[in-house]
Design a protein around this motif. Structure first.
Motif, PDB file in Angstrom:
ATOM      1  N   GLN A 124     -43.512 -57.996   7.285  1.00 51.13           N
ATOM      2  CA  GLN A 124     -44.337 -58.944   8.034  1.00 51.13           C
ATOM      3  C   GLN A 124     -44.865 -60.108   7.196  1.00 51.13           C
ATOM      4  OE1 GLN A 124     -44.758 -58.880  11.414  1.00 51.13           O
ATOM      5  NE2 GLN A 124     -43.225 -57.249  11.301  1.00 51.13           N
ATOM      6  N   SER A 125     -45.055 -59.902   5.885  1.00 50.66           N
ATOM      7  CA  SER A 125     -45.579 -60.983   5.037  1.00 50.66           C
ATOM      8  C   SER A 125     -44.870 -60.986   3.693  1.00 50.66           C
ATOM      9  CB  SER A 125     -47.084 -60.816   4.823  1.00 50.66           C
ATOM     10  OG  SER A 125     -47.609 -61.869   4.038  1.00 50.66           O
ATOM     11  N   PRO A 180     -41.538 -66.578  -0.065  1.00 52.74           N
ATOM     12  CA  PRO A 180     -40.476 -65.787   0.543  1.00 52.74           C
ATOM     13  C   PRO A 180     -39.836 -64.762  -0.385  1.00 52.74           C
ATOM     14  CG  PRO A 180     -39.643 -67.948  -0.027  1.00 52.74           C
ATOM     15  CD  PRO A 180     -41.117 -67.962  -0.325  1.00 52.74           C
ATOM     16  N   LEU A 181     -40.200 -64.778  -1.662  1.00 54.74           N
ATOM     17  CA  LEU A 181     -39.635 -63.833  -2.627  1.00 54.74           C
ATOM     18  C   LEU A 181     -40.760 -63.153  -3.401  1.00 54.74           C
ATOM     19  CD1 LEU A 181     -36.712 -65.918  -4.205  1.00 54.74           C
ATOM     20  CD2 LEU A 181     -36.532 -64.185  -2.410  1.00 54.74           C
ATOM     21  N   ALA A 182     -40.589 -61.860  -3.650  1.00 56.59           N
ATOM     22  CA  ALA A 182     -41.532 -61.159  -4.511  1.00 56.59           C
ATOM     23  C   ALA A 182     -41.344 -61.631  -5.943  1.00 56.59           C
ATOM     24  CB  ALA A 182     -41.302 -59.655  -4.418  1.00 56.59           C
ATOM     25  N   ALA A 183     -42.384 -61.502  -6.746  1.00 53.03           N
ATOM     26  CA  ALA A 183     -42.263 -61.855  -8.160  1.00 53.03           C
ATOM     27  C   ALA A 183     -41.183 -60.993  -8.800  1.00 53.03           C
ATOM     28  CB  ALA A 183     -43.592 -61.648  -8.870  1.00 53.03           C
ATOM     29  N   TRP A 228     -35.123 -59.059   8.974  1.00 54.31           N
ATOM     30  CA  TRP A 228     -33.936 -58.382   8.452  1.00 54.31           C
ATOM     31  C   TRP A 228     -34.269 -57.389   7.340  1.00 54.31           C
ATOM     32  CZ3 TRP A 228     -34.794 -63.710   8.024  1.00 54.31           C
ATOM     33  CH2 TRP A 228     -35.315 -64.116   6.779  1.00 54.31           C
ATOM     34  N   HIS A 229     -35.499 -57.389   6.851  1.00 55.63           N
ATOM     35  CA  HIS A 229     -35.892 -56.615   5.671  1.00 55.63           C
ATOM     36  C   HIS A 229     -36.551 -55.303   6.091  1.00 55.63           C
ATOM     37  CE1 HIS A 229     -37.811 -56.344   1.503  1.00 55.63           C
ATOM     38  NE2 HIS A 229     -38.500 -55.466   2.197  1.00 55.63           N
ATOM     39  N   TYR A 230     -35.914 -54.188   5.715  1.00 55.67           N
ATOM     40  CA  TYR A 230     -36.478 -52.866   6.002  1.00 55.67           C
ATOM     41  C   TYR A 230     -36.571 -52.068   4.711  1.00 55.67           C
ATOM     42  CZ  TYR A 230     -36.355 -53.359  11.062  1.00 55.67           C
ATOM     43  OH  TYR A 230     -36.595 -53.771  12.351  1.00 55.67           O
ATOM     44  N   GLY A 249     -33.265 -62.305  20.310  1.00 60.47           N
ATOM     45  CA  GLY A 249     -33.623 -60.912  20.501  1.00 60.47           C
ATOM     46  C   GLY A 249     -33.140 -59.968  19.415  1.00 60.47           C
ATOM     47  N   TRP A 250     -32.567 -60.502  18.323  1.00 59.33           N
ATOM     48  CA  TRP A 250     -32.029 -59.625  17.289  1.00 59.33           C
ATOM     49  C   TRP A 250     -33.119 -58.857  16.545  1.00 59.33           C
ATOM     50  CZ3 TRP A 250     -27.557 -58.541  18.558  1.00 59.33           C
ATOM     51  CH2 TRP A 250     -26.593 -59.504  18.936  1.00 59.33           C
ATOM     52  N   THR A 251     -34.303 -59.441  16.425  1.00 55.57           N
ATOM     53  CA  THR A 251     -35.413 -58.735  15.777  1.00 55.57           C
ATOM     54  C   THR A 251     -35.700 -57.433  16.511  1.00 55.57           C
ATOM     55  OG1 THR A 251     -36.396 -60.832  15.040  1.00 55.57           O
ATOM     56  CG2 THR A 251     -37.840 -58.906  15.119  1.00 55.57           C
ATOM     57  N   ARG A 252     -35.829 -57.529  17.821  1.00 55.99           N
ATOM     58  CA  ARG A 252     -36.136 -56.350  18.636  1.00 55.99           C
ATOM     59  C   ARG A 252     -34.966 -55.369  18.649  1.00 55.99           C
ATOM     60  NH1 ARG A 252     -34.489 -55.848  23.513  1.00 55.99           N
ATOM     61  NH2 ARG A 252     -34.185 -58.100  23.764  1.00 55.99           N
TER      62      ARG A 252
END
Length: 254
Positions: free
Chosen positions: A242-243, A181-184, A248-250, A223-226
């Motif tokens: 997506q991965s 769930p976290l980038a290095a 919530w991440h943009y 429906g908050w994603t949409r």
């Protein structure tokens, strides 16, 4: 005397798997030292601050996969972050964020949108990476498979260049069943403020937090994603991620 020999034999039998594991972990650490020596100095320093062989393996995998992008993606220093807050790009980001918030709140009366518009420091990334349980699970899976890989009879040793190269290839090609769930630390898009995390709020309380364990219940089903996607249309924000799946991440494209 016979009894004493029997006790010693029993201890050897009981401790043998643990001794073998310790030896294998030592070998992994030696492979990691070779990986670190091939990385940029800042990246190698961050790798040393990551706790435990499993998490270091997982981070090293990400660094190897990033390749030449390591230098351009590397998280900003405190001075760079401060300089960025005085830039035209940062002002444009704030304006774009306010546009999204206003549109979202107009489309969803009674609800507000919180956006974290601060760059995530390398120190904070390392702390979160060292303590996140889900990262630990993915790292443990990689650790088990790495031990099995270097334990193959034909693998060689960390003293051989061809074995080190084979180990790097193993790390690069390895795929987890579930993405961490976290980038290095150091290569998170948050480190250069190229990513923003949004949260849905009502009456000052968070109703859709940035928690991977509750994505379906708090984001997808209500429906908050949409709805957040709808507020992003026509802006410089791209997403959601997506991965791993993070509605919530943009990412911001300046």
């Amino acid at each position: 005397m016979v009894r004493r020999i029997g006790i010693v034999t029993l201890l050897v039998v009981l401790l043998a798997p643990h001794l073998g594991r310790a030896s294998s972990d030592d070998e992994l650490d030696r492979y990691l030292q070779h990986v670190a020596s091939s990385l940029p100095e800042k990246t190698a320093a961050a790798l040393r601050d990551i706790e435990g062989t499993p998490r270091r393996l997982l981070a090293a995998r990400s660094y190897l996969r990033a390749g030449e992008q390591l230098r351009t993606r590397w998280s900003w220093s405190k001075d760079q972050i401060q300089a960025h807050t005085r830039s035209a790009e940062y002002r444009a980001l704030l304006e774009e964020t306010e546009k999204v918030k206003a549109r979202f709140e107009a489309q969803n009366p009674g609800y507000t949108l919180y956006a974290n518009t601060e760059a995530r420091s390398l120190e904070l990334q390392i702390t979160r990476y060292n303590t996140n349980k889900s990262v630990g699970k993915v790292a443990a899976s990689l650790h088990r498979q790495a031990l099995a890989e270097i334990g193959k009879p034909d693998f060689g040793s960390p003293d051989r260049a061809d074995s080190v190269e084979r180990f790097k290839q193993f790390l690069t090609r390895w795929r987890p069943q579930t993405a961490a769930p976290l980038a290095a630390p150091g290569i998170s898009r948050h480190g250069q403020l190229r990513a923003i995390d949004f949260q849905i709020m009502k009456n000052g309380a968070i109703v859709a937090p940035t928690e991977t364990a509750t994505v379906k219940r708090n984001w997808d089903e209500p429906g908050w994603t949409r709805k957040l996607q709808a507020a992003m249309e026509g802006t410089r924000f791209r997403g959601p991620l997506q991965s791993p799946y993070e509605p919530w991440h943009y990412e911001y494209d300046p």
